[in-house]
Design a protein around this motif. Structure first.
Motif, PDB file in Angstrom:
ATOM      1  N   THR A   1       0.858  -1.176   0.000  1.00 60.45           N
ATOM      2  CA  THR A   1       0.000   0.000   0.000  1.00 60.45           C
ATOM      3  C   THR A   1       0.899   1.232   0.000  1.00 60.45           C
ATOM      4  N   THR A   2       0.338   2.355  -0.438  1.00 62.88           N
ATOM      5  CA  THR A   2       1.125   3.576  -0.602  1.00 62.88           C
ATOM      6  C   THR A   2       0.383   4.763  -0.024  1.00 62.88           C
ATOM      7  N   ARG A   3       1.108   5.627   0.669  1.00 63.17           N
ATOM      8  CA  ARG A   3       0.583   6.921   1.106  1.00 63.17           C
ATOM      9  C   ARG A   3       1.428   8.006   0.438  1.00 63.17           C
ATOM     10  N   THR A   4       0.795   8.846  -0.341  1.00 62.29           N
ATOM     11  CA  THR A   4       1.516   9.926  -0.994  1.00 62.29           C
ATOM     12  C   THR A   4       1.757  11.054   0.006  1.00 62.29           C
ATOM     13  N   LEU A   5       3.018  11.383   0.221  1.00 61.36           N
ATOM     14  CA  LEU A   5       3.397  12.436   1.155  1.00 61.36           C
ATOM     15  C   LEU A   5       3.589  13.772   0.440  1.00 61.36           C
TER      16      LEU A   5
ATOM     17  N   GLY B   1       1.164  -4.273   3.869  1.00 63.89           N
ATOM     18  CA  GLY B   1       0.007  -4.302   4.753  1.00 63.89           C
ATOM     19  C   GLY B   1      -0.073  -2.972   5.483  1.00 63.89           C
ATOM     20  N   ASP B   2      -0.019  -3.011   6.827  1.00 64.18           N
ATOM     21  CA  ASP B   2      -0.021  -1.783   7.624  1.00 64.18           C
ATOM     22  C   ASP B   2       1.362  -1.449   8.154  1.00 64.18           C
ATOM     23  N   ASP B   3       2.380  -2.186   7.726  1.00 68.07           N
ATOM     24  CA  ASP B   3       3.716  -2.037   8.272  1.00 68.07           C
ATOM     25  C   ASP B   3       4.582  -1.179   7.349  1.00 68.07           C
ATOM     26  N   PRO B   4       5.024   0.010   7.785  1.00 70.19           N
ATOM     27  CA  PRO B   4       5.844   0.851   6.908  1.00 70.19           C
ATOM     28  C   PRO B   4       7.188   0.201   6.606  1.00 70.19           C
ATOM     29  N   ILE B   5       7.600   0.285   5.343  1.00 68.49           N
ATOM     30  CA  ILE B   5       8.838  -0.350   4.887  1.00 68.49           C
ATOM     31  C   ILE B   5       9.847   0.672   4.399  1.00 68.49           C
ATOM     32  N   ALA B   6       9.392   1.688   3.648  1.00 67.14           N
ATOM     33  CA  ALA B   6      10.336   2.595   2.995  1.00 67.14           C
ATOM     34  C   ALA B   6       9.694   3.949   2.743  1.00 67.14           C
TER      35      ALA B   6
ATOM     36  N   ALA C   1      12.107  12.577  12.249  1.00 63.42           N
ATOM     37  CA  ALA C   1      10.901  12.482  11.417  1.00 63.42           C
ATOM     38  C   ALA C   1      10.836  11.134  10.712  1.00 63.42           C
ATOM     39  N   GLU C   2      11.970  10.660  10.211  1.00 62.97           N
ATOM     40  CA  GLU C   2      12.006   9.367   9.528  1.00 62.97           C
ATOM     41  C   GLU C   2      11.692   8.229  10.490  1.00 62.97           C
ATOM     42  N   SER C   3      12.198   8.323  11.711  1.00 62.80           N
ATOM     43  CA  SER C   3      11.905   7.297  12.723  1.00 62.80           C
ATOM     44  C   SER C   3      10.411   7.208  12.988  1.00 62.80           C
ATOM     45  N   ARG C   4       9.760   8.365  13.067  1.00 64.72           N
ATOM     46  CA  ARG C   4       8.313   8.362  13.316  1.00 64.72           C
ATOM     47  C   ARG C   4       7.563   7.768  12.127  1.00 64.72           C
ATOM     48  N   MET C   5       7.920   8.167  10.910  1.00 61.79           N
ATOM     49  CA  MET C   5       7.222   7.665   9.718  1.00 61.79           C
ATOM     50  C   MET C   5       7.372   6.159   9.578  1.00 61.79           C
ATOM     51  N   LEU C   6       8.568   5.644   9.878  1.00 59.06           N
ATOM     52  CA  LEU C   6       8.851   4.223   9.684  1.00 59.06           C
ATOM     53  C   LEU C   6       8.633   3.397  10.945  1.00 59.06           C
ATOM     54  N   GLU C   7       8.162   4.064  12.012  1.00 61.54           N
ATOM     55  CA  GLU C   7       7.874   3.376  13.281  1.00 61.54           C
ATOM     56  C   GLU C   7       9.100   2.628  13.794  1.00 61.54           C
ATOM     57  N   GLU C   8      10.238   3.312  13.731  1.00 63.16           N
ATOM     58  CA  GLU C   8      11.492   2.767  14.222  1.00 63.16           C
ATOM     59  C   GLU C   8      11.943   3.541  15.453  1.00 63.16           C
TER      60      GLU C   8
ATOM     61  N   HIS D   1      15.865   6.775  -1.934  1.00 67.15           N
ATOM     62  CA  HIS D   1      14.969   5.988  -1.099  1.00 67.15           C
ATOM     63  C   HIS D   1      15.650   5.563   0.205  1.00 67.15           C
ATOM     64  N   ILE D   2      14.854   5.411   1.252  1.00 61.73           N
ATOM     65  CA  ILE D   2      15.345   4.871   2.519  1.00 61.73           C
ATOM     66  C   ILE D   2      14.460   3.695   2.928  1.00 61.73           C
ATOM     67  N   TYR D   3      15.083   2.680   3.543  1.00 64.41           N
ATOM     68  CA  TYR D   3      14.392   1.448   3.913  1.00 64.41           C
ATOM     69  C   TYR D   3      14.724   1.076   5.356  1.00 64.41           C
ATOM     70  N   ARG D   4      13.768   0.474   6.028  1.00 63.97           N
ATOM     71  CA  ARG D   4      14.010  -0.047   7.380  1.00 63.97           C
ATOM     72  C   ARG D   4      14.940  -1.261   7.284  1.00 63.97           C
ATOM     73  N   SER D   5      16.101  -1.174   7.882  1.00 61.97           N
ATOM     74  CA  SER D   5      17.023  -2.312   7.817  1.00 61.97           C
ATOM     75  C   SER D   5      16.525  -3.484   8.653  1.00 61.97           C
TER      76      SER D   5
END
Length: 241
Positions: free
Chosen positions: A102-106, A139-144, A192-199, A225-229
């Motif tokens: 799924t995608t959310r346009t920022l 799904g509902d889990d942010p990846i990148a 900000a990235e930590s909050r968006m990616l729930e890290e 692009h950035i990805y959750r390691s």
């Protein structure tokens, strides 16, 4: 869950405990998202020291098998997504691995190319381009978090990008990405990235910078692009020369 520890074994107790938890994860007894006791409760139940329990859990967190979430505690990590290094979109790769992307346009912004953007896109400064920033989820889990610059005439709409991947949108416009240059790296997440990616704050992120070309050698998109390691990795096959 019961973990049998052999106090007469030369293998350290923390390693025995970590191995037992890992075996339970790989055997399906502990499924992704399943909660684990905290180190205090685990130490009391197993009759081991708190530092021993802490070291066992930390070793599994460091290896990506467990995750710690603020206000939730320690859980079994979600299934890791392994992406082969190829000229595909993340959307297509997630679908191909059985995930539900799924995608959310920022951000979706039409503007004139700056000197840096023009150099990346190999166009004249001031040419019309579109910058798109998206949060991609499995799904509902942010990846990148995906940021792309494209020539205005090739740019898909925000609605298109929430239905399918960028490369499918380009192909629908008669543009076929043929080859790309990509650089993969790593850095720590901003707040900000930590909050968006729930890290957790300053979590490790994978980075990928890509320039894609069509058959005629024209740049069709530039991606940063950035990805959750903790959830994502790149795979490549190496050949002997």
């Amino acid at each position: 869950m019961r973990f049998d520890l052999d106090r007469n074994s030369p293998v350290p107790l923390y390693h025995q405990l970590a191995s037992a938890i890992e075996a339970a994860i790989h055997g399906g007894l502990l499924t992704p998202g399943a909660p684990l006791e905290n180190e205090i409760a685990l130490a009391q139940r197993l009759g081991i020291s708190r530092p021993t329990a802490r070291q066992a859990l930390k070793s599994l967190v460091d290896r990506g098998l467990l995750v710690r979430r603020r206000g939730v505690g320690t859980q079994v990590a979600p299934t890791q997504i392994h992406r082969p290094v190829g000229l595909t979109s993340l959307y297509d790769d997630l679908e191909g691995s059985g995930q539900t992307p799924t995608t959310r346009t920022l951000e979706w912004q039409q503007h004139r190319a700056s000197a840096e953007e023009a150099e990346e896109l190999e166009i004249a400064v001031g040419s019309p381009i579109v910058t798109i920033k998206r949060l991609r989820l499995a799904g509902d889990d942010p990846i990148a978090v995906l940021c792309n610059h494209l020539p205005e005439e090739l740019a898909p709409t925000a609605d298109d990008l929430e239905r399918t991947g960028l490369y499918e949108c380009l192909r629908a416009r008669g543009c076929q990405p043929a080859v790309a240059k990509q650089r993969i790296g790593a850095r720590t997440a901003s707040a900000a990235e930590s909050r968006m990616l729930e890290e957790s704050p300053r979590a490790a992120l994978l980075t990928a910078d890509r320039v894609a070309y069509d058959d005629a050698g024209r740049v069709v998109e530039v991606g940063h692009h950035i990805y959750r390691s903790s959830r994502y990795s790149f795979e490549t096959t190496l050949f002997s020369r």
